[in-house]
Design a protein around this motif. Structure first.
Motif, mmCIF file in Angstrom:
data_model
loop_
_atom_site.group_PDB
_atom_site.id
_atom_site.type_symbol
_atom_site.label_atom_id
_atom_site.label_comp_id
_atom_site.label_asym_id
_atom_site.label_seq_id
_atom_site.Cartn_x
_atom_site.Cartn_y
_atom_site.Cartn_z
ATOM 1 N N GLN A 18 4.393 5.704 -7.477
ATOM 2 C CA GLN A 18 2.930 5.782 -7.425
ATOM 3 C C GLN A 18 2.300 4.804 -8.412
ATOM 4 O OE1 GLN A 18 1.492 9.602 -8.626
ATOM 5 N NE2 GLN A 18 -0.667 9.046 -8.416
ATOM 6 N N GLU A 19 2.825 4.738 -9.636
ATOM 7 C CA GLU A 19 2.273 3.832 -10.644
ATOM 8 C C GLU A 19 2.528 2.368 -10.278
ATOM 9 O OE1 GLU A 19 0.362 4.371 -13.503
ATOM 10 O OE2 GLU A 19 0.131 6.263 -12.423
ATOM 11 N N TRP B 107 0.293 -10.058 -7.899
ATOM 12 C CA TRP B 107 0.913 -8.966 -8.647
ATOM 13 C C TRP B 107 1.590 -9.435 -9.913
ATOM 14 C CZ3 TRP B 107 6.084 -8.901 -9.673
ATOM 15 C CH2 TRP B 107 6.890 -9.771 -8.928
ATOM 16 N N ASN C 88 -0.740 -9.609 -12.817
ATOM 17 C CA ASN C 88 -1.014 -8.278 -13.372
ATOM 18 C C ASN C 88 0.139 -7.802 -14.249
ATOM 19 O OD1 ASN C 88 -3.470 -8.173 -12.071
ATOM 20 N ND2 ASN C 88 -2.623 -7.158 -10.255
ATOM 21 N N ARG D 134 2.763 1.156 -7.250
ATOM 22 C CA ARG D 134 1.804 0.842 -6.185
ATOM 23 C C ARG D 134 0.403 0.638 -6.754
ATOM 24 N NH1 ARG D 134 2.674 2.432 -0.683
ATOM 25 N NH2 ARG D 134 4.837 2.941 -0.310
ATOM 26 N N ARG D 135 0.015 1.517 -7.676
ATOM 27 C CA ARG D 135 -1.341 1.448 -8.210
ATOM 28 C C ARG D 135 -1.533 0.223 -9.100
ATOM 29 N NH1 ARG D 135 -4.106 2.878 -12.734
ATOM 30 N NH2 ARG D 135 -2.292 3.717 -13.778
ATOM 31 N N ARG D 136 -0.602 -0.024 -9.990
ATOM 32 C CA ARG D 136 -0.763 -1.103 -10.960
ATOM 33 C C ARG D 136 -0.449 -2.482 -10.387
ATOM 34 N NH1 ARG D 136 1.606 1.166 -16.667
ATOM 35 N NH2 ARG D 136 0.346 3.058 -16.733
ATOM 36 N N ALA E 98 -7.282 -6.488 -8.765
ATOM 37 C CA ALA E 98 -7.008 -6.431 -7.321
ATOM 38 C C ALA E 98 -7.061 -7.808 -6.675
ATOM 39 C CB ALA E 98 -7.994 -5.500 -6.642
ATOM 40 N N HIS F 209 -0.053 -3.196 -7.021
ATOM 41 C CA HIS F 209 -0.459 -3.317 -5.611
ATOM 42 C C HIS F 209 0.758 -3.596 -4.726
ATOM 43 C CE1 HIS F 209 -4.564 -3.298 -7.015
ATOM 44 N NE2 HIS F 209 -4.262 -4.270 -7.852
ATOM 45 N N TYR G 158 6.547 9.537 -9.294
ATOM 46 C CA TYR G 158 5.511 9.066 -10.216
ATOM 47 C C TYR G 158 5.657 7.562 -10.462
ATOM 48 C CZ TYR G 158 2.684 8.499 -14.413
ATOM 49 O OH TYR G 158 1.753 8.065 -15.322
#
Length: 158
Positions: free
Chosen positions: A104-105, A142, A145, A107-109, A138, A111, A101
């Motif tokens: 995944q987060e 990074w 962000n 990578r998503r948040r 996007a 990039h 998890y």
């Protein structure tokens, strides 16, 4: 005797007797009513006084009871809400302790791209005409962000 009998049966005498009997009955009923009325009035006044004193004596405790019950209900509602929030936070903590998890987060948040992977950014044709100050997550690096995430978290805690 004939005179007495005649006097006894005369109309005037009979009317006078009927009037006296009626007056006596009316007087007796009035005195009974007055006696009953005066007794009931005294009892009613005493009962009203006792009831008023009970109402006055119980008014403040009843008001306190009602307000405390409302406060207890509010506290219970707040406690239930806090329990649900703690449960959601425990679930979130448990999810973040899972490496899959977290990856995944990230990578998503952020990039983030693993070594050997190729990262692609798909640009929305409708948003292609954005100005430089209006960049989406996007389109930014990074670290911008990450810094925005820190700012948002700080603003949420205040």
């Amino acid at each position: 005797m004939a005179v007495k009998d005649r006097d006894r049966f005369s109309t005037a005498t009979r009317i006078r007797l009927i009037g006296e009997q009626t007056a006596a009955r009316v007087y007796r009923s009035q005195t009974k009513r007055q006696a009953r009325r005066s007794r009931l009035t005294g009892r009613a006044a005493l009962l009203a006084l006792v009831l008023c004193s009970l109402v006055v004596a119980l008014a403040y405790p009843m008001r306190q009871y009602v307000s405390q019950r409302a406060e207890i209900a509010d506290q219970q509602r707040e406690q239930d809400e806090t329990r649900r929030r703690v449960e959601r936070l425990r679930d979130l903590k448990a999810r973040w302790q899972d490496d899959a998890y977290a990856e995944q987060e990230i990578r998503r948040r952020l990039h983030h791209v693993m070594p050997g992977e190729t990262g692609y950014i798909v640009i929305d044709p409708a948003g292609a005409g954005t100005t430089r100050g209006d960049l989406r997550a996007a389109d930014r690096p990074w670290y911008a962000n990450v810094w925005d995430g820190v700012d948002k978290a700080d603003a949420a805690s205040q």
